[in-house]
Scaffold this motif. Structure first.
Motif, PDB file in Angstrom:
ATOM      1  N   ALA A   1       0.928  -1.141  -0.031  1.00  0.00           N
ATOM      2  CA  ALA A   1      -0.135   0.067   0.207  1.00  0.00           C
ATOM      3  C   ALA A   1       0.860   1.369   0.018  1.00  0.00           C
ATOM      4  CB  ALA A   1      -0.676  -0.090   1.296  1.00  0.00           C
ATOM      5  N   VAL A   2       1.886   1.310   0.775  1.00  0.00           N
ATOM      6  CA  VAL A   2       2.753   2.361   1.002  1.00  0.00           C
ATOM      7  C   VAL A   2       3.469   2.390  -0.437  1.00  0.00           C
ATOM      8  CG1 VAL A   2       4.957   3.293   1.749  1.00  0.00           C
ATOM      9  CG2 VAL A   2       3.243   2.471   3.388  1.00  0.00           C
ATOM     10  N   TYR A   3       4.146   1.499  -0.965  1.00  0.00           N
ATOM     11  CA  TYR A   3       4.954   1.815  -2.298  1.00  0.00           C
ATOM     12  C   TYR A   3       4.081   1.998  -3.427  1.00  0.00           C
ATOM     13  CZ  TYR A   3       9.228   0.444   0.009  1.00  0.00           C
ATOM     14  OH  TYR A   3      10.290   0.415   0.509  1.00  0.00           O
ATOM     15  N   GLY A   4       2.867   1.360  -3.455  1.00  0.00           N
ATOM     16  CA  GLY A   4       1.748   1.541  -4.531  1.00  0.00           C
ATOM     17  C   GLY A   4       1.412   2.882  -4.639  1.00  0.00           C
ATOM     18  N   ALA A   5       0.876   3.288  -3.363  1.00  0.00           N
ATOM     19  CA  ALA A   5       0.310   4.799  -3.328  1.00  0.00           C
ATOM     20  C   ALA A   5       1.286   5.932  -3.764  1.00  0.00           C
ATOM     21  CB  ALA A   5      -0.582   4.782  -2.065  1.00  0.00           C
ATOM     22  N   SER A   6       2.664   5.597  -3.211  1.00  0.00           N
ATOM     23  CA  SER A   6       3.539   6.569  -3.261  1.00  0.00           C
ATOM     24  C   SER A   6       3.754   6.815  -4.828  1.00  0.00           C
ATOM     25  CB  SER A   6       4.753   6.274  -2.340  1.00  0.00           C
ATOM     26  OG  SER A   6       5.541   5.085  -3.117  1.00  0.00           O
ATOM     27  N   GLU A   7       3.626   5.743  -5.801  1.00  0.00           N
ATOM     28  CA  GLU A   7       3.788   5.670  -7.075  1.00  0.00           C
ATOM     29  C   GLU A   7       2.575   6.114  -7.847  1.00  0.00           C
ATOM     30  OE1 GLU A   7       5.776   2.048  -7.659  1.00  0.00           O
ATOM     31  OE2 GLU A   7       7.364   2.340  -6.313  1.00  0.00           O
ATOM     32  N   GLY A   8       1.785   6.493  -7.353  1.00  0.00           N
ATOM     33  CA  GLY A   8       0.578   7.236  -7.862  1.00  0.00           C
ATOM     34  C   GLY A   8      -0.674   6.111  -8.218  1.00  0.00           C
ATOM     35  N   LEU A   9      -0.336   4.999  -7.726  1.00  0.00           N
ATOM     36  CA  LEU A   9      -1.671   3.971  -8.079  1.00  0.00           C
ATOM     37  C   LEU A   9      -2.741   4.055  -7.018  1.00  0.00           C
ATOM     38  CD1 LEU A   9       0.378   0.442  -8.454  1.00  0.00           C
ATOM     39  CD2 LEU A   9      -0.632   2.017 -10.001  1.00  0.00           C
ATOM     40  N   ARG A  10      -4.029   3.761  -7.547  1.00  0.00           N
ATOM     41  CA  ARG A  10      -5.190   4.160  -6.559  1.00  0.00           C
ATOM     42  C   ARG A  10      -5.243   2.909  -5.966  1.00  0.00           C
ATOM     43  NH1 ARG A  10      -9.600   5.193 -11.253  1.00  0.00           N
ATOM     44  NH2 ARG A  10      -8.396   3.894 -12.118  1.00  0.00           N
ATOM     45  N   ILE A  11      -5.018   2.821  -4.397  1.00  0.00           N
ATOM     46  CA  ILE A  11      -4.957   1.549  -3.922  1.00  0.00           C
ATOM     47  C   ILE A  11      -6.181   1.499  -2.874  1.00  0.00           C
ATOM     48  CG2 ILE A  11      -3.481   0.595  -2.071  1.00  0.00           C
ATOM     49  CD1 ILE A  11      -2.098   0.686  -4.654  1.00  0.00           C
ATOM     50  N   LEU A  12      -6.468   0.316  -2.699  1.00  0.00           N
ATOM     51  CA  LEU A  12      -7.666   0.130  -1.688  1.00  0.00           C
ATOM     52  C   LEU A  12      -6.923  -1.187  -0.894  1.00  0.00           C
ATOM     53  CD1 LEU A  12     -10.216  -0.009  -0.237  1.00  0.00           C
ATOM     54  CD2 LEU A  12     -11.163  -1.427  -1.648  1.00  0.00           C
ATOM     55  N   LEU A  13      -6.865  -1.176   0.454  1.00  0.00           N
ATOM     56  CA  LEU A  13      -6.335  -2.135   1.246  1.00  0.00           C
ATOM     57  C   LEU A  13      -7.558  -2.515   2.273  1.00  0.00           C
ATOM     58  CD1 LEU A  13      -3.048  -2.591   3.332  1.00  0.00           C
ATOM     59  CD2 LEU A  13      -5.297  -3.322   4.262  1.00  0.00           C
TER      60      LEU A  13
ATOM     61  N   GLN B   1       5.837 -15.958 -19.791  1.00  0.00           N
ATOM     62  CA  GLN B   1       5.721 -16.562 -18.455  1.00  0.00           C
ATOM     63  C   GLN B   1       5.216 -15.487 -17.096  1.00  0.00           C
ATOM     64  OE1 GLN B   1       7.281 -19.659 -17.528  1.00  0.00           O
ATOM     65  NE2 GLN B   1       6.773 -19.850 -20.035  1.00  0.00           N
ATOM     66  N   PRO B   2       4.493 -16.318 -16.104  1.00  0.00           N
ATOM     67  CA  PRO B   2       4.064 -15.249 -14.873  1.00  0.00           C
ATOM     68  C   PRO B   2       5.358 -14.713 -14.260  1.00  0.00           C
ATOM     69  CG  PRO B   2       4.231 -17.689 -14.295  1.00  0.00           C
ATOM     70  CD  PRO B   2       4.324 -17.728 -15.776  1.00  0.00           C
ATOM     71  N   TYR B   3       4.853 -13.630 -13.549  1.00  0.00           N
ATOM     72  CA  TYR B   3       5.911 -12.689 -12.875  1.00  0.00           C
ATOM     73  C   TYR B   3       6.107 -13.587 -11.531  1.00  0.00           C
ATOM     74  CZ  TYR B   3       4.572  -8.862 -16.251  1.00  0.00           C
ATOM     75  OH  TYR B   3       4.541  -8.225 -17.386  1.00  0.00           O
ATOM     76  N   LEU B   4       7.329 -13.303 -10.922  1.00  0.00           N
ATOM     77  CA  LEU B   4       7.713 -13.995  -9.648  1.00  0.00           C
ATOM     78  C   LEU B   4       6.748 -13.967  -8.703  1.00  0.00           C
ATOM     79  CD1 LEU B   4      10.226 -15.195  -8.555  1.00  0.00           C
ATOM     80  CD2 LEU B   4      10.916 -13.108  -7.423  1.00  0.00           C
ATOM     81  N   LEU B   5       5.662 -13.260  -8.646  1.00  0.00           N
ATOM     82  CA  LEU B   5       4.919 -13.372  -7.394  1.00  0.00           C
ATOM     83  C   LEU B   5       3.407 -13.302  -7.955  1.00  0.00           C
ATOM     84  CD1 LEU B   5       6.108 -10.566  -4.753  1.00  0.00           C
ATOM     85  CD2 LEU B   5       6.668 -13.196  -4.735  1.00  0.00           C
ATOM     86  N   GLU B   6       3.255 -13.700  -9.239  1.00  0.00           N
ATOM     87  CA  GLU B   6       1.937 -13.695  -9.877  1.00  0.00           C
ATOM     88  C   GLU B   6       1.509 -15.046  -9.853  1.00  0.00           C
ATOM     89  OE1 GLU B   6       0.130 -11.682 -13.923  1.00  0.00           O
ATOM     90  OE2 GLU B   6       2.128 -12.676 -13.964  1.00  0.00           O
TER      91      GLU B   6
ATOM     92  N   ALA C   1       5.904  -6.834  -4.966  1.00  0.00           N
ATOM     93  CA  ALA C   1       4.744  -7.075  -5.748  1.00  0.00           C
ATOM     94  C   ALA C   1       4.242  -5.668  -6.722  1.00  0.00           C
ATOM     95  CB  ALA C   1       3.546  -7.475  -4.791  1.00  0.00           C
ATOM     96  N   VAL C   2       4.669  -4.365  -5.995  1.00  0.00           N
ATOM     97  CA  VAL C   2       4.218  -3.314  -6.660  1.00  0.00           C
ATOM     98  C   VAL C   2       4.736  -3.313  -8.050  1.00  0.00           C
ATOM     99  CG1 VAL C   2       3.930  -0.982  -6.702  1.00  0.00           C
ATOM    100  CG2 VAL C   2       3.450  -2.151  -4.545  1.00  0.00           C
ATOM    101  N   HIS C   3       6.182  -3.694  -7.973  1.00  0.00           N
ATOM    102  CA  HIS C   3       6.794  -3.783  -9.430  1.00  0.00           C
ATOM    103  C   HIS C   3       6.318  -4.406 -10.277  1.00  0.00           C
ATOM    104  CE1 HIS C   3      10.454  -3.520 -11.896  1.00  0.00           C
ATOM    105  NE2 HIS C   3      10.109  -5.172 -11.998  1.00  0.00           N
ATOM    106  N   PHE C   4       5.808  -5.793  -9.960  1.00  0.00           N
ATOM    107  CA  PHE C   4       5.189  -6.568 -11.004  1.00  0.00           C
ATOM    108  C   PHE C   4       3.645  -6.185 -11.453  1.00  0.00           C
ATOM    109  CE2 PHE C   4       7.985  -9.553  -8.734  1.00  0.00           C
ATOM    110  CZ  PHE C   4       9.034  -9.652 -10.072  1.00  0.00           C
ATOM    111  N   VAL C   5       3.025  -5.294 -10.365  1.00  0.00           N
ATOM    112  CA  VAL C   5       1.775  -5.045 -10.662  1.00  0.00           C
ATOM    113  C   VAL C   5       2.034  -3.715 -11.849  1.00  0.00           C
ATOM    114  CG1 VAL C   5       0.056  -3.284  -9.893  1.00  0.00           C
ATOM    115  CG2 VAL C   5       0.587  -5.457  -8.610  1.00  0.00           C
ATOM    116  N   HIS C   6       3.116  -2.880 -11.623  1.00  0.00           N
ATOM    117  CA  HIS C   6       3.136  -1.737 -12.835  1.00  0.00           C
ATOM    118  C   HIS C   6       3.600  -2.681 -14.231  1.00  0.00           C
ATOM    119  CE1 HIS C   6       3.090   1.997 -10.714  1.00  0.00           C
ATOM    120  NE2 HIS C   6       3.982   1.519  -9.802  1.00  0.00           N
TER     121      HIS C   6
END
Length: 554
Positions: free
Chosen positions: A244-256, A508-513, A543-548
């Motif tokens: 949540a911290v990393y995703g929101a800090s990078e501009g993603l709309r985050i819901l936890l 191939q799936p990402y490492l945490l996918e 995980a946020v890196h792979f989400v991007h």
């Protein structure tokens, strides 16, 4: 104004009541609430409402001659609710005998003859004196939530734990031992068969509320603000909070979405001393509080709700909640963590919440003062709990199946700390074979695996830390799991126990996918994850890196 002490004026003559209120408001309105009532019955109702809100009542100014209830009769009732309130009686010249009787019967502090004009000479000096005396002995009351219930009640324990882990200030009142609990129950006319009862700061009483009902009433968000998010995170432990911290800090709309309280199992730790950057250590609740504040600062939304399922609709992932709602997103991160495995022994399940607890249950620490506390488990969580409870309990006993703490997974710093604390003892090769007690835990039957000897020992509390069970039941077969129920990701998907759960894309799936594109997993819930806070936070950030990368491919 709720924090100001109150002055209540009672008189059945509207003109007199208005005049007294006017004069008092002019002199004391900046420091006190000025309340009015036109009868003893109305005033008594107001006094009881103030008591339910735990509001301070400094002074009663009461007319003696009132129909239905005299001033003395009212004061007799009112001081049962507020024993320390100051009392001034309004009387006519002919009623001085009644005033003297009131001094003897209800210990009034003063009486005033009507009329009292001018107030500077005949009213204010008297009121100044009694208020100064009251203020000298007054301590501001607790203004948070009050919880009334039985200590050995599962429902009461669950609400205590919920409030404590959500960092909601509350006061616990045991109905069996605390006179204030019994008084509040009487004032609110509570049905003592419907405990626990939560009394909110405004005086509202909630009988046997669910955690979701309580969350809504104390201001925890229970409804999502938006219908759609870039990333929804299920689980508010270290992995989910980091994402949540990393995703929101990078501009993603985050819901936890967290079903219980931010922090997960880490949030129950009394002291974490091996987390990078905190040489003096910090509690799990402190870590969770800091992470929540950080996530919200960057714009992440945190919701108190239970996720019951996932469904797919094209490129959208739709989360279903226990309230029947649905929230959509492009990407989903599963960070729901694990729960402690149940201890399979007779009596344990029956006494859950009545002396038997899973996890740290820090809300029970103060109640364990002078008691015999037993802890099952040999990992770090068990060690941290032992150190914490040793501050309150008469004796803390660790029951460990193995022959050493390091072999059981406990960090050396905790092993050393436990060895230094005189009221902690460790029994190796030991298992619980039965929990004894009718309405609460009173004893344990334990066995020594090395000698086969069994014995019964007195016990007041048992805390269980015996391994992890992943919280994956709600996924309904959509996400691939290993044989133990942990989520498979990346290259580990080949281990799926469900042969139909195949990776559907050419890439191939990402490492945490997971086997579902756009659905990721991080933290303790993931197959062969390292059960440490630092690794969980690292996976959440990763995980946020792979989400991007996934979002950029849509």
């Amino acid at each position: 104004m709720a924090d100001k002490p109150a002055i209540l004026i009672v008189d059945d003559e509207p003109s007199v009541l208005a005049a007294v209120a006017r004069d008092l408001r002019a002199r004391y309105g900046d420091r006190f609430r000025i309340l009015r009532a036109e009868s003893g019955a109305e005033a008594l109702d107001a006094v009881r409402r103030l008591r339910l809100r735990n509001a301070p009542l400094a002074l009663l100014i009461v007319d003696q001659r009132m129909p239905g209830m005299t001033g003395i009769e009212f004061l007799t009732e009112a001081i049962q609710v507020y024993p320390d309130v100051k009392r001034v009686l309004l009387t006519a010249y002919a009623d001085t005998e009644a005033a003297i009787r009131a001094i003897n019967d209800v210990q009034i502090d003063h009486y005033l003859l009507k009329p009292w004009d001018p107030p500077d000479e005949r009213l204010y000096p008297v009121v100044d004196e009694v208020l100064d005396d009251w203020m000298a002995n007054w301590s501001p009351p607790f203004e948070g939530v009050r919880l009334i219930g039985h200590r050995w009640s599962v429902e009461t324990f669950q609400l205590k734990d919920f409030l404590a882990r959500n960092l909601v200030p509350y006061r616990w009142l045991d109905v069996e031992t605390n006179p204030e609990a019994q008084e509040l129950a009487s004032q609110a006319r509570l049905d003592l068969t419907r405990l626990p009862v939560v009394i909110l700061p405004d005086g509202t009483a909630l009988e046997q509320p669910s955690q979701q009902q309580l969350a809504a009433r104390i201001g925890l968000p229970v409804q999502a603000a938006l219908p759609f998010y870039d990333l929804i995170i299920v689980g508010g432990g270290p992995a989910g909070l980091a994402a949540a911290v990393y995703g929101a800090s990078e501009g993603l709309r985050i819901l936890l979405i967290e079903r219980h309280a931010p922090g997960g199992q880490a949030g129950t730790s009394s002291r974490i001393e091996n987390y990078l950057g905190f040489p003096a250590g910090l509690s799990g609740s402190d870590l969770a509080r800091r992470a929540v504040a950080q996530a919200r600062r960057f714009g992440a939304e945190i919701l108190n709700a239970e996720v019951t399922g996932i469904r797919l609709e094209g490129q959208y992932r739709i989360v279903q909640t226990a309230s029947g709602g649905e929230i959509s997103c492009h990407a989903l991160l599963i960070a729901a963590g694990v729960s402690y495995r149940r201890l399979e022994a007779p009596g344990v399940e029956r006494l859950h919440g009545k002396g038997v607890y899973y996890g740290g249950a820090l809300s029970e620490a103060m109640a364990a003062k002078g008691e015999e506390v037993f802890i099952v488990g040999g990992g770090n969580s068990a060690g941290q709990a032992a150190v914490h409870f040793a501050r309150f309990a008469r004796c803390v006993t660790l029951l460990v199946r193995g022959d050493s703490l390091p072999k059981s997974g406990m960090s050396q710093y905790l092993v050393d700390r436990i060895a230094e604390i005189p009221n902690i003892q460790v029994w190796f090769h030991t298992t619980v074979i039965e929990a004894l007690g009718e309405t609460r835990l009173t004893a344990l039957r334990i066995a020594d695996a090395k000698t086969g000897q069994e014995r019964t020992v007195p016990a007041d509390d048992l805390f269980v830390f015996i391994g992890a069970k992943p919280f994956t039941d709600w996924m309904d077969g959509l996400v691939a799991l290993d044989d133990a129920g942990f989520v498979l990701t990346g290259p580990d998907l080949a281990r799926a126990r469900n042969g139909a759960a195949r990776w559907p894309l050419k890439r191939q799936p990402y490492l945490l996918e997971t086997n579902v594109p756009g659905v990721f997993a991080a933290g303790d819930i993931r197959h062969q994850s390292i059960k440490r806070i630092a690794s969980a936070t690292g996976e959440g950030a990763m995980a946020v890196h792979f989400v991007h990368r996934y979002l950029s491919s849509l």
